[in-house]
Scaffold this motif. Structure first.
Motif, PDB file in Angstrom:
ATOM      1  N   LEU A 195     136.288   2.183  21.841  1.00  0.00           N
ATOM      2  CA  LEU A 195     135.824   2.420  23.211  1.00  0.00           C
ATOM      3  C   LEU A 195     134.677   1.481  23.573  1.00  0.00           C
ATOM      4  N   ALA A 196     133.739   1.274  22.638  1.00  0.00           N
ATOM      5  CA  ALA A 196     132.626   0.367  22.895  1.00  0.00           C
ATOM      6  C   ALA A 196     133.109  -1.061  23.106  1.00  0.00           C
ATOM      7  N   THR A 197     134.126  -1.448  22.341  1.00  0.00           N
ATOM      8  CA  THR A 197     134.702  -2.782  22.496  1.00  0.00           C
ATOM      9  C   THR A 197     135.354  -2.940  23.861  1.00  0.00           C
ATOM     10  N   ARG A 198     136.029  -1.884  24.325  1.00  0.00           N
ATOM     11  CA  ARG A 198     136.643  -1.917  25.653  1.00  0.00           C
ATOM     12  C   ARG A 198     135.590  -1.878  26.764  1.00  0.00           C
ATOM     13  N   LEU A 199     134.479  -1.238  26.475  1.00  0.00           N
ATOM     14  CA  LEU A 199     133.409  -1.141  27.470  1.00  0.00           C
ATOM     15  C   LEU A 199     132.744  -2.491  27.717  1.00  0.00           C
ATOM     16  N   ARG A 200     132.615  -3.272  26.668  1.00  0.00           N
ATOM     17  CA  ARG A 200     131.880  -4.541  26.745  1.00  0.00           C
ATOM     18  C   ARG A 200     132.350  -5.465  27.870  1.00  0.00           C
ATOM     19  N   PRO A 201     133.661  -5.724  28.051  1.00  0.00           N
ATOM     20  CA  PRO A 201     134.066  -6.627  29.131  1.00  0.00           C
ATOM     21  C   PRO A 201     133.689  -6.138  30.520  1.00  0.00           C
ATOM     22  N   LEU A 202     133.619  -4.820  30.701  1.00  0.00           N
ATOM     23  CA  LEU A 202     133.289  -4.277  32.016  1.00  0.00           C
ATOM     24  C   LEU A 202     131.870  -4.619  32.441  1.00  0.00           C
ATOM     25  N   VAL A 203     131.016  -4.926  31.467  1.00  0.00           N
ATOM     26  CA  VAL A 203     129.648  -5.336  31.785  1.00  0.00           C
ATOM     27  C   VAL A 203     129.658  -6.676  32.515  1.00  0.00           C
ATOM     28  N   GLY A 204     130.620  -7.537  32.129  1.00  0.00           N
ATOM     29  CA  GLY A 204     130.729  -8.829  32.794  1.00  0.00           C
ATOM     30  C   GLY A 204     131.469  -8.747  34.113  1.00  0.00           C
ATOM     31  N   ASP A 205     132.636  -8.150  34.102  1.00  0.00           N
ATOM     32  CA  ASP A 205     133.467  -8.035  35.297  1.00  0.00           C
ATOM     33  C   ASP A 205     134.152  -6.667  35.263  1.00  0.00           C
ATOM     34  N   PRO A 206     133.835  -5.790  36.214  1.00  0.00           N
ATOM     35  CA  PRO A 206     133.239  -6.050  37.528  1.00  0.00           C
ATOM     36  C   PRO A 206     131.711  -5.997  37.588  1.00  0.00           C
ATOM     37  N   GLY A 207     131.029  -5.809  36.469  1.00  0.00           N
ATOM     38  CA  GLY A 207     129.569  -5.793  36.492  1.00  0.00           C
ATOM     39  C   GLY A 207     128.983  -4.419  36.255  1.00  0.00           C
ATOM     40  N   LEU A 208     129.526  -3.691  35.273  1.00  0.00           N
ATOM     41  CA  LEU A 208     129.014  -2.359  34.951  1.00  0.00           C
ATOM     42  C   LEU A 208     127.547  -2.459  34.541  1.00  0.00           C
ATOM     43  N   ALA A 209     126.692  -1.608  35.119  1.00  0.00           N
ATOM     44  CA  ALA A 209     125.253  -1.694  34.888  1.00  0.00           C
ATOM     45  C   ALA A 209     124.742  -0.663  33.893  1.00  0.00           C
ATOM     46  N   ALA A 210     125.550   0.374  33.610  1.00  0.00           N
ATOM     47  CA  ALA A 210     125.108   1.426  32.699  1.00  0.00           C
ATOM     48  C   ALA A 210     126.305   2.274  32.312  1.00  0.00           C
ATOM     49  N   ALA A 211     126.180   2.986  31.180  1.00  0.00           N
ATOM     50  CA  ALA A 211     127.249   3.877  30.740  1.00  0.00           C
ATOM     51  C   ALA A 211     126.656   5.031  29.950  1.00  0.00           C
ATOM     52  N   VAL A 212     127.338   6.180  30.007  1.00  0.00           N
ATOM     53  CA  VAL A 212     126.893   7.408  29.333  1.00  0.00           C
ATOM     54  C   VAL A 212     128.049   7.965  28.519  1.00  0.00           C
ATOM     55  N   TYR A 213     127.861   8.047  27.197  1.00  0.00           N
ATOM     56  CA  TYR A 213     128.889   8.580  26.305  1.00  0.00           C
ATOM     57  C   TYR A 213     128.662  10.076  26.077  1.00  0.00           C
ATOM     58  N   THR A 214     129.721  10.846  26.094  1.00  0.00           N
ATOM     59  CA  THR A 214     129.671  12.284  25.831  1.00  0.00           C
ATOM     60  C   THR A 214     130.017  12.558  24.370  1.00  0.00           C
ATOM     61  N   GLN A 215     129.044  13.036  23.520  1.00  0.00           N
ATOM     62  CA  GLN A 215     127.710  13.461  23.836  1.00  0.00           C
ATOM     63  C   GLN A 215     126.850  13.464  22.564  1.00  0.00           C
ATOM     64  N   THR A 216     125.575  13.841  22.662  1.00  0.00           N
ATOM     65  CA  THR A 216     124.668  13.794  21.514  1.00  0.00           C
ATOM     66  C   THR A 216     125.102  14.748  20.411  1.00  0.00           C
ATOM     67  N   THR A 217     125.290  16.006  20.753  1.00  0.00           N
ATOM     68  CA  THR A 217     125.654  17.015  19.752  1.00  0.00           C
ATOM     69  C   THR A 217     126.824  17.853  20.250  1.00  0.00           C
ATOM     70  N   ASP A 218     127.515  18.494  19.323  1.00  0.00           N
ATOM     71  CA  ASP A 218     128.449  19.550  19.709  1.00  0.00           C
ATOM     72  C   ASP A 218     127.674  20.645  20.444  1.00  0.00           C
ATOM     73  N   VAL A 219     128.340  21.336  21.345  1.00  0.00           N
ATOM     74  CA  VAL A 219     127.737  22.476  22.030  1.00  0.00           C
ATOM     75  C   VAL A 219     128.761  23.607  22.094  1.00  0.00           C
ATOM     76  N   GLU A 220     128.440  24.709  21.427  1.00  0.00           N
ATOM     77  CA  GLU A 220     129.340  25.857  21.343  1.00  0.00           C
ATOM     78  C   GLU A 220     130.744  25.388  20.941  1.00  0.00           C
ATOM     79  N   ILE A 221     131.783  25.594  21.755  1.00  0.00           N
ATOM     80  CA  ILE A 221     133.120  25.238  21.281  1.00  0.00           C
ATOM     81  C   ILE A 221     133.467  23.762  21.527  1.00  0.00           C
ATOM     82  N   GLU A 222     132.589  23.013  22.191  1.00  0.00           N
ATOM     83  CA  GLU A 222     132.790  21.567  22.336  1.00  0.00           C
ATOM     84  C   GLU A 222     132.396  20.884  21.028  1.00  0.00           C
ATOM     85  N   VAL A 223     133.268  20.037  20.501  1.00  0.00           N
ATOM     86  CA  VAL A 223     132.987  19.382  19.221  1.00  0.00           C
ATOM     87  C   VAL A 223     133.045  17.863  19.369  1.00  0.00           C
TER      88      VAL A 223
END
Length: 670
Positions: free
Chosen positions: A453-481
């Motif tokens: 996913l990070a490798t696929r994200l990298r080209p988007l920084v160049g074109d179309p010019g992605l300025a930021a990204a947020v990955y889900t997530q830091t920790t598991d939460v209850e039934i989300e793993v």
């Protein structure tokens, strides 16, 4: 709640002092009594408040004083901000929290005392503005002064007469410290100590604080693309969605060290930003971000009903209509949250709404937020229904990644993506029913999927010019793993070293994208012409030289309107479609790392010059990069080439569009 306290007999607590009772946060409607007298009332589960209890205390000779606190919290049955709390926890909604969930403490103060500071740095002018707030207008014989400390040196700021005001504005220019040593960066989070003193006669009230010289704004880079800038330099902001939940305390971390640990591990993973998701943390959490150098996007906790929403903009311009009581409460709590967090340099973006949860008055709230705090960026509705307004255009895609189409007015960001799941036995909230947006069975596969996913994200920084990204997530939460860490923080589920290395590549200068075969999303409506058939073709259909003259001719992409993607050019509603196209490569081309850019729903086989290039199973909800096999890549040559593909669809929407691009990394001179 009921307790008894004893007022200390030390001189600091002498009778002429005022006694203040502070609450970090109580969820939601709080009433406080001392010795049977009502001393305060507060509505809001995410911001601090204070009660002056002096006049309700006994004669100070009493051995104890009685405090009674009542708290009412309707959780998701009310209109107030609740975040992820729910009376019926399920899916992405968690066990509710009611009552006191942050620290409570008491202090003695002078009759005239400081109630707050509003600290605003100005990097360009090399100065800082400090607004000192006191509990009541100061008399004429009073003064307000500041000291700024760095290392073992200090500057004395202006000393101002009280002049009968309860707010005193002081602008302090820096003189001793060279500009390059003053700025706050993620890898060098320089903080300046601050002391503010209010003097009235022989008595004084002192407050120690800190600030940073930090500027955040949006501007075009050298290529003319809107980027997020820190201290006048473009910086890709990248971090996890952080919800701040704990298995033993829900909203409340077990220790201050635990609060700090989540931030420290985020730094070690190679991130420079955290999106604090629909929750407001105790002040100590933001202090640790300030000290450690972690950028923060701060969400407003959601409340009230949800507006209609889908993740690809189908309900843009849609919001709910709140009652006046609900709307007024939202405005009041949002302002209180901003006021309480304003001085933290780590916070660089306000996020009033997430998706369409409680989304209402979007333009008004966004514009008010920007006007009230022009020193930070505003993300009006992260992944929500776009109007448009605010500084950034934010979409959510799972697993993604993807980028919004630039509108020329806002920076484009990916507010949520990823969600790759792995349950770890012995470290889950429940033994069964755990989930992630896409699930894996071991750490190695999970790590590789994240890196992909990070490798696929990298080209988007160049074109179309992605300025930021947020990955889900830091920790598991209850039934989300789908966290990097298990819910109990006991296990790091991915290879930290490999993840950090992949993440740090995203901060390199934006790459340049060359297009060798356009997709339909990039051709401004022209539509690349393909040969296609809906019936199974003869053997060899994927090879160069195959006779496709009797196939139909259509313009990409192919599918039907229910599948999100670019504008549909050619209708396709059967289970299978076969496509072929010839394309030219320039005579002097030297391909090093070409990629397939494809949006497919569902399974797709892609051949280049007769060799299998990609076998993509499942479906995507947006255009995604795929690595071309070595055998297929070796066949690409100057002049004519052939691409052929077969897509099979079994249910739901359907769509296929493909192109070939190359990502060229820009090497900066040393």
């Amino acid at each position: 709640y009921h307790t008894r306290i004893t007022i200390p007999k030390e001189d600091a607590w002498r009778k002429d002092k005022r006694i203040l009772l502070h609450f970090g946060a109580v969820d939601w409607h709080t009433i406080v009594w001392v010795n049977g007298f009502k001393v305060g009332e507060h509505k809001g589960g995410f911001n601090p408040f204070t009660c002056d209890i002096t006049d309700a205390l006994y004669t100070r000779k009493a051995t104890d004083e009685e405090i009674v606190i009542s708290v009412y919290d309707p959780t998701n049955t009310g209109f107030q901000p609740v975040g992820k709390q729910h009376n019926n926890p399920h899916g992405i909604w968690y066990t509710p929290v009611t009552g006191i969930w942050q620290t409570v403490w008491m202090e003695p103060v002078e009759q005239y005392h400081i109630t707050g500071l509003r600290i605003t740095p100005d990097v360009d002018k090399h100065e800082v503005e400090i607004v000192v707030k006191v509990n009541k207008p100061l008399p004429q014989d009073s003064s307000v002064g500041i000291e700024i400390h760095l290392n073992d040196t200090h500057e004395i700021g202006s000393v101002t007469e009280g002049d009968g005001k309860s707010e005193i504005r002081i602008v302090a220019p820096f003189k001793r410290f060279p500009p390059k040593n003053r700025l706050w960066w993620p890898d060098s989070p320089l903080l300046h100590d601050l002391k503010v003193t209010v003097k009235v006669g022989n008595l004084s009230d002192d407050v120690n604080s800190y600030f940073a010289m930090r500027k955040i704004h949006m501007a075009k880079d050298a290529a003319g693309i809107l980027r997020l800038h820190l201290n006048n330099k473009p910086l890709f902001q990248f971090g996890p969605l952080d919800q701040g939940w704990w298995p033993d305390g829900l909203y409340t971390a077990p220790t201050d060290a635990a609060l700090k640990y989540d931030i420290e591990i985020t730094k070690k993973l190679g991130f420079n930003m955290i999106r604090k998701h629909v929750k407001v943390e105790p002040a100590r959490w933001y202090y640790h971000c300030d000290k450690l150098g972690m950028l923060v996007w701060q969400d407003m906790p959601n409340g009230d009903k949800h507006a209609p929403w889908d993740p690809v903009g189908g309900h843009d311009g849609t919001e709910i209509t709140r009652t006046k009581e609900s709307s007024d409460n939202f405005d009041r709590e949002w302002k209180a949250i901003i006021d309480s967090l304003y001085n933290h340099p780590s916070i660089v973006m306000w996020v009033p709404f997430n998706e369409a949860w409680g989304q209402s008055n979007t333009v008004r709230v966004s514009e008010w937020t920007k006007k009230y705090d022009p020193t930070r960026l505003v993300n009006a509705a992260s992944g929500g229904n776009d109007f448009p307004t605010g500084d950034v255009y934010d979409i959510h895609r799972y697993p993604g990644p993807a980028a919004p189409k630039p509108d020329g007015k806002r920076a484009i960001v990916l507010g949520e993506y990823g969600g790759l799941g792995l349950p770890i036995e012995g470290h889950t909230w429940l033994d069964k029913g755990n989930w992630g947006y896409k699930s894996y069975t071991n750490s190695n596969d999970l790590t590789n999927a994240y890196i992909d996913l990070a490798t696929r994200l990298r080209p988007l920084v160049g074109d179309p010019g992605l300025a930021a990204a947020v990955y889900t997530q830091t920790t598991d939460v209850e039934i989300e793993v789908n966290g990097f860490l298990t819910y109990d923080r006991g296990v790091m589920k991915m290879d930290l070293v490999k993840i950090a290395a992949a993440n740090r590549k995203l901060y390199l200068p934006p790459p340049v994208t060359k297009t060798w075969l356009p997709t339909s999303q990039d051709d401004q409506g022209k539509g690349e012409v393909w040969q296609y058939t809906l019936g199974k073709p003869a053997d060899g259909w994927e090879k160069t030289g195959f006779d496709d003259s009797k196939w139909q001719t259509g313009k990409a992409g192919f599918g039907e309107p229910s599948t999100p993607g670019s504008t549909i050019r050619t209708l396709w509603k059967t289970n299978d479609i076969w496509l072929r196209k010839s394309f030219e490569l320039p005579a002097d081309v030297k391909l090093t790392e070409p990629k397939l850019l494809m949006h497919h729903d569902e399974d797709t086989l892609v051949y280049i010059n007769g060799e299998l290039a990609v076998n993509a199973t499942g479906y995507t909800t947006s255009y995604t990069f795929y690595t071309i096999s070595d055998k297929a890549k070796a066949t690409l040559k100057s002049g004519a080439n052939t691409i052929a593909l077969h897509t099979r669809q079994t249910g739901g929407g359907q769509y296929i569009d493909v192109g070939i691009i190359e990502i060229i990394e820009v090497v900066e001179p040393k």
